[in-house]
Scaffold this motif. Structure first.
Motif, PDB file in Angstrom:
ATOM      1  N   VAL A  81      59.761   2.059 -44.063  1.00 40.37           N
ATOM      2  CA  VAL A  81      58.166   1.835 -43.540  1.00 40.37           C
ATOM      3  C   VAL A  81      58.756   1.661 -41.795  1.00 40.37           C
ATOM      4  N   LEU A  82      58.800   3.144 -41.537  1.00 39.35           N
ATOM      5  CA  LEU A  82      58.706   2.943 -39.991  1.00 39.35           C
ATOM      6  C   LEU A  82      57.242   2.620 -38.944  1.00 39.35           C
ATOM      7  N   GLY A  83      57.792   1.640 -37.669  1.00 38.37           N
ATOM      8  CA  GLY A  83      56.913   1.679 -36.855  1.00 38.37           C
ATOM      9  C   GLY A  83      56.843   0.742 -35.545  1.00 38.37           C
ATOM     10  N   HIS A  84      56.072   0.795 -35.092  1.00 38.60           N
ATOM     11  CA  HIS A  84      56.366   0.231 -33.535  1.00 38.60           C
ATOM     12  C   HIS A  84      56.641  -1.166 -32.946  1.00 38.60           C
ATOM     13  N   CYS A  85      57.921  -1.208 -32.393  1.00 39.17           N
ATOM     14  CA  CYS A  85      58.460  -2.430 -31.867  1.00 39.17           C
ATOM     15  C   CYS A  85      58.020  -2.628 -30.391  1.00 39.17           C
ATOM     16  N   GLU A  86      57.813  -3.636 -30.039  1.00 42.18           N
ATOM     17  CA  GLU A  86      56.533  -4.453 -28.389  1.00 42.18           C
ATOM     18  C   GLU A  86      58.124  -6.030 -28.225  1.00 42.18           C
ATOM     19  N   CYS A  87      57.945  -5.783 -27.874  1.00 42.32           N
ATOM     20  CA  CYS A  87      59.055  -6.987 -26.827  1.00 42.32           C
ATOM     21  C   CYS A  87      58.047  -7.122 -25.938  1.00 42.32           C
ATOM     22  N   ILE A  88      58.017  -8.921 -25.639  1.00 40.92           N
ATOM     23  CA  ILE A  88      56.623  -9.528 -24.950  1.00 40.92           C
ATOM     24  C   ILE A  88      57.443 -10.860 -24.209  1.00 40.92           C
ATOM     25  N   SER A  89      57.338 -10.931 -23.311  1.00 44.39           N
ATOM     26  CA  SER A  89      57.204 -12.129 -22.245  1.00 44.39           C
ATOM     27  C   SER A  89      56.374 -13.307 -21.927  1.00 44.39           C
ATOM     28  N   THR A  90      55.242 -13.063 -22.575  1.00 43.08           N
ATOM     29  CA  THR A  90      53.972 -14.450 -21.998  1.00 43.08           C
ATOM     30  C   THR A  90      53.217 -13.961 -23.618  1.00 43.08           C
ATOM     31  N   MET A  91      52.733 -14.580 -24.203  1.00 41.86           N
ATOM     32  CA  MET A  91      52.103 -14.397 -24.957  1.00 41.86           C
ATOM     33  C   MET A  91      50.478 -14.711 -24.659  1.00 41.86           C
ATOM     34  N   ASP A 143      59.372   4.124 -34.327  1.00 42.21           N
ATOM     35  CA  ASP A 143      60.406   4.524 -35.475  1.00 42.21           C
ATOM     36  C   ASP A 143      61.449   3.899 -35.274  1.00 42.21           C
ATOM     37  N   VAL A 144      61.330   2.364 -35.254  1.00 39.74           N
ATOM     38  CA  VAL A 144      62.174   0.700 -35.835  1.00 39.74           C
ATOM     39  C   VAL A 144      62.018   0.776 -37.478  1.00 39.74           C
ATOM     40  N   PRO A 145      63.055  -0.011 -37.757  1.00 32.39           N
ATOM     41  CA  PRO A 145      62.560   0.821 -39.816  1.00 32.39           C
ATOM     42  C   PRO A 145      61.878  -0.977 -39.729  1.00 32.39           C
ATOM     43  N   ASP A 146      62.256  -1.377 -38.576  1.00 29.45           N
ATOM     44  CA  ASP A 146      61.838  -3.320 -39.354  1.00 29.45           C
ATOM     45  C   ASP A 146      61.550  -4.248 -39.180  1.00 29.45           C
ATOM     46  N   TRP A 165      55.215  -6.383 -34.844  1.00 27.39           N
ATOM     47  CA  TRP A 165      56.160  -4.525 -34.799  1.00 27.39           C
ATOM     48  C   TRP A 165      54.473  -4.247 -35.658  1.00 27.39           C
ATOM     49  N   ARG A 166      54.142  -3.244 -36.104  1.00 28.95           N
ATOM     50  CA  ARG A 166      53.575  -2.400 -37.174  1.00 28.95           C
ATOM     51  C   ARG A 166      54.173  -1.445 -36.949  1.00 28.95           C
ATOM     52  N   PRO A 167      53.605  -1.394 -38.197  1.00 31.93           N
ATOM     53  CA  PRO A 167      53.790   0.276 -39.089  1.00 31.93           C
ATOM     54  C   PRO A 167      53.220   1.147 -38.577  1.00 31.93           C
ATOM     55  N   ASN A 168      53.701   2.515 -38.513  1.00 26.35           N
ATOM     56  CA  ASN A 168      52.665   3.549 -38.064  1.00 26.35           C
ATOM     57  C   ASN A 168      52.057   4.182 -38.520  1.00 26.35           C
ATOM     58  N   SER A 169      50.972   4.415 -38.645  1.00 25.52           N
ATOM     59  CA  SER A 169      49.523   5.265 -39.017  1.00 25.52           C
ATOM     60  C   SER A 169      50.041   5.713 -40.233  1.00 25.52           C
ATOM     61  N   ASP A 170      51.141   6.685 -40.918  1.00 24.11           N
ATOM     62  CA  ASP A 170      50.999   7.423 -42.233  1.00 24.11           C
ATOM     63  C   ASP A 170      51.437   6.456 -42.728  1.00 24.11           C
ATOM     64  N   GLN A 223      51.342   3.492 -43.404  1.00 32.10           N
ATOM     65  CA  GLN A 223      49.970   1.696 -44.031  1.00 32.10           C
ATOM     66  C   GLN A 223      49.827   1.334 -45.462  1.00 32.10           C
ATOM     67  N   ARG A 224      51.253   0.582 -45.886  1.00 33.69           N
ATOM     68  CA  ARG A 224      50.824   0.062 -46.876  1.00 33.69           C
ATOM     69  C   ARG A 224      49.602  -0.496 -47.524  1.00 33.69           C
ATOM     70  N   SER A 225      48.875  -1.007 -46.782  1.00 31.03           N
ATOM     71  CA  SER A 225      47.589  -1.753 -47.993  1.00 31.03           C
ATOM     72  C   SER A 225      46.970  -0.367 -48.450  1.00 31.03           C
ATOM     73  N   ASN A 226      46.935   0.659 -48.001  1.00 35.88           N
ATOM     74  CA  ASN A 226      45.657   1.425 -49.030  1.00 35.88           C
ATOM     75  C   ASN A 226      46.241   2.746 -50.006  1.00 35.88           C
ATOM     76  N   VAL A 227      48.367   1.532 -50.041  1.00 39.31           N
ATOM     77  CA  VAL A 227      49.114   1.984 -51.252  1.00 39.31           C
ATOM     78  C   VAL A 227      48.852   1.665 -52.523  1.00 39.31           C
ATOM     79  N   VAL A 228      48.597   2.753 -53.130  1.00 38.28           N
ATOM     80  CA  VAL A 228      48.339   1.714 -54.904  1.00 38.28           C
ATOM     81  C   VAL A 228      50.187   1.582 -55.583  1.00 38.28           C
TER      82      VAL A 228
END
Length: 176
Positions: free
Chosen positions: A134-144, A89-92, A110-115, A117-122
């Motif tokens: 738009v709330l989403g899931h955030c991941e902090c990553i140490s190595t790509m 639930d990270v806002p952006d 960061w990816r939006p929560n499944s509910d 998703q902006r692609s399907n909104v007309v």
């Protein structure tokens, strides 16, 4: 290092800086791969998706430009790797990036929560509604380890803080 797949153009007899410049000048270019032994430049498409693998004499670069919003971050891509911190639930993405910077992470996704998703909104043109957060899931990553194409998501690099030159310590005004 190499990113599997995503090659759309190969240029022979190129140097690393010329390869990077070619990528930046080509709007379709997401990143590049340069092999120093073969002197070959591979341009990667904006829909690159693949694992990073060890490849002798090869380096990978990404076309990022702070002045260009499209290239400011890795739009529609998720960076995959060891997670240092994650939050729901990270806002952006900017808040995600700021949180990841605080824990010393090098990358964020960061990816939006499944509910959300902006692609399907007309959009409805008749009524101008206030755009909902738009709330989403955030991941902090140490190595790509991998880049994955995932629509509506974005990732990015967290720049290292710039250090002041040591002399600047002595040039500060005296505190009273």
């Amino acid at each position: 290092m190499s990113i599997e797949g995503g090659n759309y153009r190969r240029i022979r007899n190129f140097e690393d800086r010329a390869c990077a410049k070619e990528c930046i000048e080509d709007f379709s270019c997401f990143g590049y791969e340069w092999n120093s032994e073969e002197r070959v430049c591979y341009l990667k498409s904006r829909s690159t998706s693949g694992k990073l693998v060890a490849k002798p004499n090869t380096m990978v670069g990404f076309c990022q430009d702070d002045e260009d919003e499209v290239r400011y971050r890795l739009q529609d891509h998720v960076i995959v790797g060891p997670i240092v911190l994650e939050a729901d639930d990270v806002p952006d993405g900017e808040e995600c990036k700021d949180n990841c910077r605080k824990v010393g992470s090098l990358y964020y996704s960061w990816r939006p929560n499944s509910d959300n998703q902006r692609s399907n909104v007309v959009p409805v043109e008749e009524e101008e509604e206030e755009e909902q957060e738009v709330l989403g899931h955030c991941e902090c990553i140490s190595t790509m380890n991998e880049l994955r194409l995932e629509y509506d998501a974005f990732s990015g690099f967290i720049p290292a803080p710039r250090h002041k030159h040591r002399r600047s310590i002595f040039l500060r005004p005296f505190e009273v």
